[in-house]
Motif scaffolding. Structure first.
Motif, mmCIF file in Angstrom:
data_model
loop_
_atom_site.group_PDB
_atom_site.id
_atom_site.type_symbol
_atom_site.label_atom_id
_atom_site.label_comp_id
_atom_site.label_asym_id
_atom_site.label_seq_id
_atom_site.Cartn_x
_atom_site.Cartn_y
_atom_site.Cartn_z
ATOM 1 N N PRO A 1 0.829 -1.215 0.000
ATOM 2 C CA PRO A 1 0.000 0.000 0.000
ATOM 3 C C PRO A 1 0.859 1.259 0.000
ATOM 4 O O PRO A 1 1.977 1.278 0.523
ATOM 5 C CB PRO A 1 -0.809 -0.124 1.293
ATOM 6 N N SER B 1 -0.987 6.550 1.541
ATOM 7 C CA SER B 1 -2.409 6.823 1.771
ATOM 8 C C SER B 1 -3.237 5.543 1.872
ATOM 9 O O SER B 1 -4.456 5.615 2.049
ATOM 10 C CB SER B 1 -2.959 7.695 0.635
ATOM 11 N N GLY B 2 -2.603 4.375 1.741
ATOM 12 C CA GLY B 2 -3.309 3.106 1.868
ATOM 13 C C GLY B 2 -3.793 2.510 0.565
ATOM 14 O O GLY B 2 -4.396 1.436 0.563
ATOM 15 N N ARG B 3 -3.548 3.176 -0.557
ATOM 16 C CA ARG B 3 -3.995 2.643 -1.836
ATOM 17 C C ARG B 3 -3.002 1.606 -2.370
ATOM 18 O O ARG B 3 -1.817 1.667 -2.089
ATOM 19 C CB ARG B 3 -4.146 3.772 -2.861
ATOM 20 N N THR B 4 -3.533 0.660 -3.160
ATOM 21 C CA THR B 4 -2.653 -0.320 -3.800
ATOM 22 C C THR B 4 -2.566 -0.105 -5.305
ATOM 23 O O THR B 4 -1.720 -0.694 -5.970
ATOM 24 C CB THR B 4 -3.164 -1.752 -3.535
#
Length: 349
Positions: A80, A83-86
Motif C-alpha cells: 500500500p 495513503s493506503g492505496r494499492t
C-alpha cells in the motif's frame, strides 16, 4: 543512483515517493518495459505497470491476494501507498508495487512425487481460502463447448495454405502432417463432445496455476504463487485438471506423466475434496478443448498472431489415444482403495 534507462521505461517522476520504501538505489527494467525491479535500502520490490487497467477488477484482485497472504499462503500482497492505496495512477499510467520474491522456476517434471502431492495440496488450500473469502458463485454454469466440425473446417482451410507435393520445406511437410493428423482426430472423435451444461463445484480460481507462475526456494517449497491477473470464476475441477495437464506434460509422444498427475490430484483431494465424476468431466472437457484448439496450430505452424500452443500436437494425439486411461487415472485418488493406501499408489512406488 537509479540505473540509466530510456525515457519510456522510467517510472514517472516522484512516483516511487508514494510508497514508504526509501529512495531507490537501482531501477532495473524488465522485458517490454512493463515491470521494473526497484532496489532500496529497505528491500527490493517489483513495480508493475498496466497498459489497460480494469480498476474494479484490480482492486478485487488486491483484496483477495492480501487476504490470502494474511492467511499464511505464499501469495504476494500489493504494497500500500502512504495513503493506503494499492493502485496508483501517475502520468496517465497505472502502477502496482509488490515485494520482490526470491526463488526459481521449476518444471513439474522436476518435482518429486511428494512435492507433486504438496503442490496439489497448495492449490487445494488456495481453493479453500478463495471459497471462504469470496462471494458465492452460481453453482450451475453454461460452459460453451467448441464443435469438432468447425475445428475440422478450419484445419482444412489451413491445409490449403501449406505447400504440398514436395514443393515446400521440411517444416511445411511437418505442418501438413500435423494438420492432417488433427483433421483425422477431429473426425474420429466428433461424437465424444462433452455436454454444454455440467453441475459441478464452482468458485473463484487462480486462472493460471502453472510452472511459470510458481517460485521455489532452496528446500523445494513454493515461495510464491504469482500470476493473479487471471483470477476468475469457473469449475474448480477444471482448474485442477488444467493445472495438472500443464505442469506434468512431457510435450512429446510420452504424453502426461500420470504418476505425478495422481500425486498432484491426491494432494488437492486431501484439502478440497470434489468427487471422481467432476474430475472425469473436467478431464473430458480439457482434452476436447485441446483437440478443437486449432488457433494453436495456426499460431505454431503458420506463424499467425494469436494464442500460443495450449499443448503440443503430440500431446493431443497421445491424449486422444489414452482418453479412457486418463479418465481413470485422474479420478483414481477419489477411490477408497487409493485413498486408504498411499504406499500402494504408483506415484509413491
Amino acid at each position: 543512483m537509479p540505473t540509466s534507462q530510456s525515457a519510456d521505461t522510467e517510472p514517472p517522476p516522484r512516483l516511487l515517493g508514494r510508497w514508504e520504501i526509501g529512495a531507490p538505489d537501482a531501477v532495473s527494467p524488465g522485458p517490454g518495459g512493463r515491470w521494473r525491479r526497484i532496489d532500496t535500502a529497505r528491500g527490493s520490490f517489483f513495480l508493475k505497470e498496466y497498459a489497460e487497467a480494469d480498476r474494479r477488477r484490480l482492486r478485487f484482485q488486491h483484496t483477495v491476494t492480501a487476504a490470502l497472504d494474511a492467511a499464511g499462503l505464499p501469495v504476494l500482497a500489493p504494497v500500500p501507498t502512504r495513503s493506503g492505496r494499492t493502485l496508483v495512477t501517475a502520468a496517465g499510467r497505472v502502477f502496482v508495487l509488490y515485494p520482490w520474491v526470491a526463488g526459481r522456476v521449476r518444471g513439474g517434471l522436476e518435482l518429486t512425487f511428494g512435492q507433486c502431492e504438496a503442490l496439489g495440496g497448495l492449490l487445494g488450500r488456495l481453493h479453500a481460502e478463495l471459497d471462504r473469502l469470496t462471494p458465492p458463485v452460481q453453482q450451475s454454469l453454461l460452459v460453451p463447448t467448441p464443435r469438432a466440425a468447425d475445428a475440422a473446417e478450419a484445419v482444412g482451410a489451413m491445409l490449403e495454405a501449406v505447400p504440398g507435393d514436395g514443393g515446400g520445406t521440411d517444416f511445411d511437410a511437418l505442418t501438413g502432417r500435423r494438420l492432417r493428423e488433427r483433421h483425422v482426430l477431429l473426425t474420429e472423435f466428433a461424437g465424444h463432445q462433452p455436454p454444454e451444461m455440467e453441475v459441478s463445484t464452482v468458485g473463484h480460481l487462480h486462472g493460471a496455476f502453472e510452472a511459470e507462475n510458481l517460485r521455489y526456494g532452496g528446500s523445494g517449497n513454493v515461495t510464491a504463487v504469482l500470476g493473479w491477473d487471471g483470477l476468475r470464476t469457473g469449475p474448480v475441477a477444471g482448474e485442477v485438471v488444467r493445472a495438472a495437464a500443464r505442469l506434468f506434460a512431457c510435450e512429446d509422444e510420452r504424453g502426461l506423466d500420470l504418476d505425478r498427475v495422481q500425486a498432484f490430484v491426491r494432494g488437492h483431494r486431501a484439502v478440497f475434496p470434489l468427487d471422481a465424476g467432476q474430475i472425469q468431466a473436467a478431464v473430458h472437457r480439457e482434452w476436447w478443448e485441446r483437440l478443437c484448439d486449432v488457433a494453436a496450430l495456426r499460431h505454431r505452424y503458420l506463424g499467425e498472431e494469436g494464442a500460443g500452443e495450449r499443448g503440443s500436437a503430440a500431446l493431443v494425439a497421445w491424449w486422444s489415444a489414452q482418453l479412457d486411461r486418463t479418465l481413470e487415472v485422474f479420478a483414481a485418488p477419489y477411490t477408497d482403495a487409493f485413498a486408504d493406501a498411499p504406499g500402494d499408489s504408483p506415484a509413491f512406488g
